[in-house]
Design an enzyme around this catalytic site. Structure first.
Site, short mmCIF file in Angstrom:
data_model
loop_
_atom_site.label_atom_id
_atom_site.label_comp_id
_atom_site.label_asym_id
_atom_site.label_seq_id
_atom_site.Cartn_x
_atom_site.Cartn_y
_atom_site.Cartn_z
N CYS A 136 -3.06 0.87 12.82
CA CYS A 136 -2.24 1.67 13.72
C CYS A 136 -2.77 3.09 13.80
O CYS A 136 -2.58 3.89 12.88
CB CYS A 136 -0.79 1.67 13.23
N CYS A 139 -0.06 5.82 13.93
CA CYS A 139 0.59 6.11 12.63
C CYS A 139 -0.34 6.88 11.69
O CYS A 139 0.12 7.73 10.94
CB CYS A 139 0.96 4.82 11.89
N ASP A 140 -1.62 6.55 11.69
CA ASP A 140 -2.49 6.99 10.59
C ASP A 140 -3.64 7.92 10.98
O ASP A 140 -4.35 8.39 10.11
CB ASP A 140 -3.08 5.76 9.87
#
Ligand code: NAP
Length: 315
Positions: A136, A139-140
């Site tokens: 992701c 997200c990261d």
């Protein structure tokens, strides 16, 4: 729990939320069960530029689209519960959904639990998920500020997310198993024009490693020549990122043996009916030719409309 809902929707991605909207508008008593955040894969997708009416600009993203879908489903009365489904009984006139926090009953059920990222499939992968390996970018990506990042895959997701990652990473290398991308030409053009993106063609990641518990080395094999290249993290960095975008696997384990499936995808007719009366399936977990937000939403709308018909015919 005595209440029997008209329709219980499993999953609050685009398919589940569209089903919730349509069921709610038909005045069916509707429950949506979701274990995580709404939106499924869309919640972790930065740019959605091909959902009709969604024009990508600074304000728009996957999460903002989903927030509107959730608000709309709730506006029309769909109830929501945050819980993890552990078992389903789909036969008979009243279906039973067992969750960690309780049990729910419905006259109809719409299966819309979506899909999850396919693992990269290399040796030691499990040890480094969350320690360098991610699925992701939204997200990261910020963990890889000014670091080197590798992206596995050649489809729309891989190329789009690689471009997103260039906002953070020093350099992004796409590792693809063939010598041409699968991604749409318009997406490819942007990637080829981005000088922070490099490519390793005809290549697959064989194994990953790292002494300090974070990802710091990997072996990449050229599938044409057989040559193996060892990639090491820059000494000052101590880590690099590896993002996998090589497709998805359906979240259908719970329904194994309960509805007809092919290769783990649920088989439905054009009306989203499974082989079990009163049980419908919508979205990416279904056997179909195109898995997009727009087709998931369409599936959800059809499934809810058919659930309404089923209830009318069986009362
Ligand atoms: P995808 O289109 O199925 O592409 C998967 C990519 O991963 C392919 O390039 C494939 O290689 C590669 N791959 C598959 N298995 C592999 C393995 N075991 N090892 C190494 N590489 C492997 O998946 P996606 O990019 O996630 O897209 C899924 C769907 O969502 C598609 O319909 C896509 O169009 C859509 N989508 C659309 C957008 C957009 O329109 N903005 C954005 C994201 C996703 P090969 O090419 O060699 O098969």
């Amino acid at each position: 729990m005595d209440k029997v809902y008209d329709v219980i929707i499993l999953g609050a991605g685009p398919a589940g939320l569209a089903a919730g909207l349509y069921a709610g508008r038909s005045r069916l008593s509707t429950l949506i069960i979701e274990k995580g955040q709404d939106g499924g894969q869309i919640a972790i997708t930065n740019e959605i530029e091909n959902y009709p009416g969604q024009i990508v600009d600074e304000e728009e993203s996957g999460p903002s689209l989903i927030a509107r879908m959730t608000a709309q489903a709730e506006k029309f009365g769909a109830e929501r519960v945050s819980d993890t489904i552990t078992a389903v009984e789909l036969e008979g006139p009243v279906k039973k959904i067992t969750c960690t926090g309780g049990e729910y009953q419905g006259k109809t059920v719409i299966l819309a639990t979506g899909a999850h990222s396919r693992p990269i499939g290399c040796e030691n992968e499990g040890q480094f998920v969350g320690k360098g390996i991610s699925f992701c970018a939204t997200c990261d990506a910020n963990f890889f500020e000014d670091l080197e990042v590798y992206v596995v895959g050649g489809g729309d997701s891989a190329v789009e997310e690689a471009m997103y990652l260039t906002n953070y990473a020093r350099k992004v290398t796409i590792i693809h198993r063939r010598d041409e991308l699968r991604a749409a030409k318009s997406i490819q053009e942007k990637a080829f024009a981005n000088d922070k993106i490099d490519f390793m063609w005809d290549s697959v990641v064989e194994s990953v490693g790292g002494d300090e518990g974070v990802l710091a080395t990997m072996n990449v094999r050229n599938v044409k020549t057989g040559e193996v290249t060892t990639i090491e993290a820059d000494e000052d960095d101590g880590i690099f990122g590896l993002f996998g975008f090589i497709g998805f696997l359906p979240n259908t384990e719970l329904f194994e043996g309960k509805v007809d499936m092919e290769n783990s995808y649920i088989v439905t007719d054009d009306n989203m009916k499974t082989n079990v009366p009163g049980v419908f399936a919508a979205g990416d977990l279904r056997k179909k030719s195109l898995r997009q937000v727009v087709t998931a939403a369409a599936d959800g709308a059809i499934a809810a409309t058919q659930a309404y018909k089923y209830i009318e015919e069986n009362e």
